[in-house]
Design an enzyme around this catalytic site. Structure first.
Site, short mmCIF file in Angstrom:
data_model
loop_
_atom_site.label_atom_id
_atom_site.label_comp_id
_atom_site.label_asym_id
_atom_site.label_seq_id
_atom_site.Cartn_x
_atom_site.Cartn_y
_atom_site.Cartn_z
N LYS A 43 15.20 -23.58 -48.81
CA LYS A 43 14.36 -22.92 -49.83
C LYS A 43 13.66 -21.68 -49.28
CE LYS A 43 11.69 -26.35 -48.03
NZ LYS A 43 11.67 -27.75 -47.83
N GLU A 57 20.71 -27.18 -55.20
CA GLU A 57 19.94 -28.24 -55.87
C GLU A 57 18.93 -28.89 -54.93
OE1 GLU A 57 20.37 -29.46 -59.47
OE2 GLU A 57 18.40 -29.73 -58.59
N ILE A 75 15.66 -34.58 -57.14
CA ILE A 75 15.45 -34.34 -58.59
C ILE A 75 16.35 -33.19 -59.07
CG2 ILE A 75 13.74 -33.72 -60.34
CD1 ILE A 75 11.56 -34.73 -58.42
N GLY A 116 4.81 -40.09 -40.20
CA GLY A 116 6.00 -39.23 -40.31
C GLY A 116 6.10 -38.53 -41.66
N GLU A 145 4.44 -32.98 -41.00
CA GLU A 145 4.96 -32.39 -39.76
C GLU A 145 3.84 -32.28 -38.72
OE1 GLU A 145 8.10 -31.25 -39.45
OE2 GLU A 145 8.73 -31.42 -41.54
N ASP A 161 5.21 -24.00 -48.61
CA ASP A 161 6.45 -24.69 -49.01
C ASP A 161 6.56 -24.73 -50.55
OD1 ASP A 161 8.71 -26.76 -48.37
OD2 ASP A 161 7.39 -27.81 -49.76
N LYS A 205 9.48 -23.01 -53.25
CA LYS A 205 10.16 -23.77 -54.31
C LYS A 205 9.85 -23.15 -55.68
CE LYS A 205 10.02 -27.94 -51.50
NZ LYS A 205 9.21 -29.09 -51.10
N GLY A 221 13.54 -36.57 -47.80
CA GLY A 221 14.15 -37.80 -47.25
C GLY A 221 15.65 -37.66 -47.16
N1 HSE Z 1 7.89 -30.66 -46.47
C1 HSE Z 1 8.43 -30.92 -47.76
C2 HSE Z 1 7.48 -31.85 -48.51
C3 HSE Z 1 9.77 -31.58 -47.65
O1 HSE Z 1 6.52 -32.38 -47.93
O2 HSE Z 1 7.67 -32.03 -49.69
C4 HSE Z 1 10.90 -31.07 -48.42
O3 HSE Z 1 10.84 -29.83 -48.96
#
Ligand code: HSE
Length: 435
Positions: free
Chosen positions: A105, A129, A136, A187, A190, A201, A205, A302
């Site tokens: 992305k 996708e 999704i 986990g 990060e 992030d 998206k 995942g």
């Molecule tokens: N770091 C992203 C999240 C994972 O926490 O949603 C996948 O884009």
């Protein structure tokens, strides 16, 4: 039966999931495709560590060019992430007439205006996708299922890490720092969580989703962005008292011919579907002018959920290979030559409801001073909460407003924060109760 050769660049978590899914459902996939998908090569810098999947040694390489230069490979799956060399590999695959599937992305949001036109010119597919919302099917929904709709609004929870943290803060009444640490230990976050918790992030998206919803080019820097780092347990508790939950929402909304594009922590009614998307799940609430509301929910990250999305693109491209076609569905929902810059509503002009938490001395006249400034800026109050002080000093005063203009709100808060009775910077959280 025909064979279609695919090459995988990047054998990390998702890449391993793709290999596993092919292993697990090979018969089903072959039946659905009417051809055999053959994993011809896998490139990664580390080809010695075990991943729990069976890959014959002769398929492994440390050099992605072994895939890009193989004329037999018609679909390249880029799952290495990062900007470079991923961008160069993708452009090279396109040049060589190969279809590309990627989950990258950050790279698409940044270099999409280079990659998509190049792919259209060469008549190859770019499947992405898995880049938004993990498993999704949001990309397909926008490009195909809702293709005839004007998208009145698209509101999403697009980051599992933030949603996990906010859910835990809400349910366990713990502060942000404690929950972030727990999320890292589990986990879910990060080691360097900046991209997630600062909303970067989500902005990647959002840029992709908006470009599909409106068939327009979206620059990342034009999306208004606030992360979740300033959200406190106190604001979450007040939100609960007011009947709201706080979520990091990405909001796209059509306003005449312009689009609101903003990402920020948002209070939404606790009954709303989005308010009940918890833990690391993602969701999208779209409203099309013909379809009305559509709600999509699932795992945003995942290994296997994301591999499932990658595979839907692999199969799309494989079907095109079998039919000898491509470009049936425009890559970004309209022909690349028609992609114009999006017209965004400036944040100053956005109108929404607000939650303010002032930290002020508990003295006669304080409320009237604050509400006087708000009133002078055309900001009308809906509710006021002030708890009796337990000790000397400042107290929180919470106010919610009717719809007000962002520019007026900023100007009013600037003045309020300069008052000598105000002891801390005022907290502002936007309220969206008409989703
Ligand atoms: N770091 C992203 C999240 C994972 O926490 O949603 C996948 O884009």
């Amino acid at each position: 039966m025909k064979n279609i050769s695919i090459g995988l660049i990047g054998l990390g978590n998702i890449g391993t999931g793709v290999v596993r899914l092919l292993e697990q459902n090979e018969k089903l996939i072959t039946r659905k495709l009417g051809a055999r998908l053959v994993l011809k090569k896998v490139a990664d810098i580390d080809i010695t560590s075990g991943r729990g999947v069976k890959i014959p040694k002769k398929l492994l390489t440390t050099d992605a060019r072994d895939i890009l230069n193989d004329p037999d490979i018609s679909i390249v799956i880029e799952l290495m992430g990062g900007y470079e060399p991923a961008r160069t590999f993708i452009l090279d695959a396109i040049k060589k007439g190969k279809h590309v599937v990627t989950a990258n992305k950050a790279m698409l949001a940044t270099f999409g205006d280079e990659i998509f036109p190049a792919a259209q010119k060469k008549n190859v597919d770019i499947g992405f996708e898995a880049s938004v919302g993990g498993t999704i099917p949001i990309i397909k929904t926008l490009k195909e299922s809702l293709a005839a709709n004007r998208i009145c609004s698209i509101v999403g929870i697009m980051n599992g890490t933030c949603n996990f943290i906010l859910t835990k803060m809400t349910n366990e009444r713990k502060p942000f720092d404690v929950v972030l640490k727990e999320a890292q230990e589990l986990g879910f976050a990060e080691a360097d969580p900046t991209f997630d918790i600062e909303g970067i992030d989500t902005s990647h998206k959002m840029a992709i989703v908006l470009s599909l919803a409106y068939g327009k080019k979206v620059r990342l820097k034009d999306i208004y962005l606030e992360g979740i780092t300033k959200i406190s347990a106190q604001d979450i508790a007040f939100a609960g008292e007011l009947g709201y939950r706080i979520k990091l929402l990405a909001i796209g909304r059509l306003k005449d011919d312009a689009v609101e594009a903003r990402i920020h922590p948002t209070m939404i009614e606790s009954e709303h579907l989005l308010a009940n998307v918890n833990r690391n799940y993602n969701a999208f609430h779209l409203v099309g002018d013909a379809s009305g509301p559509v709600f999509l929910f699932g795992q945003g990250a995942g290994m296997m959920p994301t591999a499932s999305a990658v595979f839907s693109d692999i199969l799309d491209s494989a079907r095109n290979v079998l039919k000898g076609i491509s470009g049936r569905v425009p890559l970004r929902s309209i022909n690349e030559t028609g992609m114009k810059d999006i017209r965004l509503v400036p944040m100053d002009n956005v109108e929404t409801k607000y939650y303010f938490r002032f930290t002020a001395l508990d003295r006669p006249g304080v409320l009237s001073k604050i509400s006087g400034i708000l009133g002078a800026h055309d900001i009308s109050l809906a509710t006021v909460i002030q708890k009796a002080r337990e000790e000397a000093g400042a107290v929180p005063i919470v106010m919610t407003t009717y719809k007000a203009k962002e520019k007026n709100v900023r100007q009013a808060l600037k003045k309020i924060d300069r008052l000598d009775i105000v002891r801390d910077k005022t907290i502002l959280i936007r309220i969206e109760d008409e989703l």
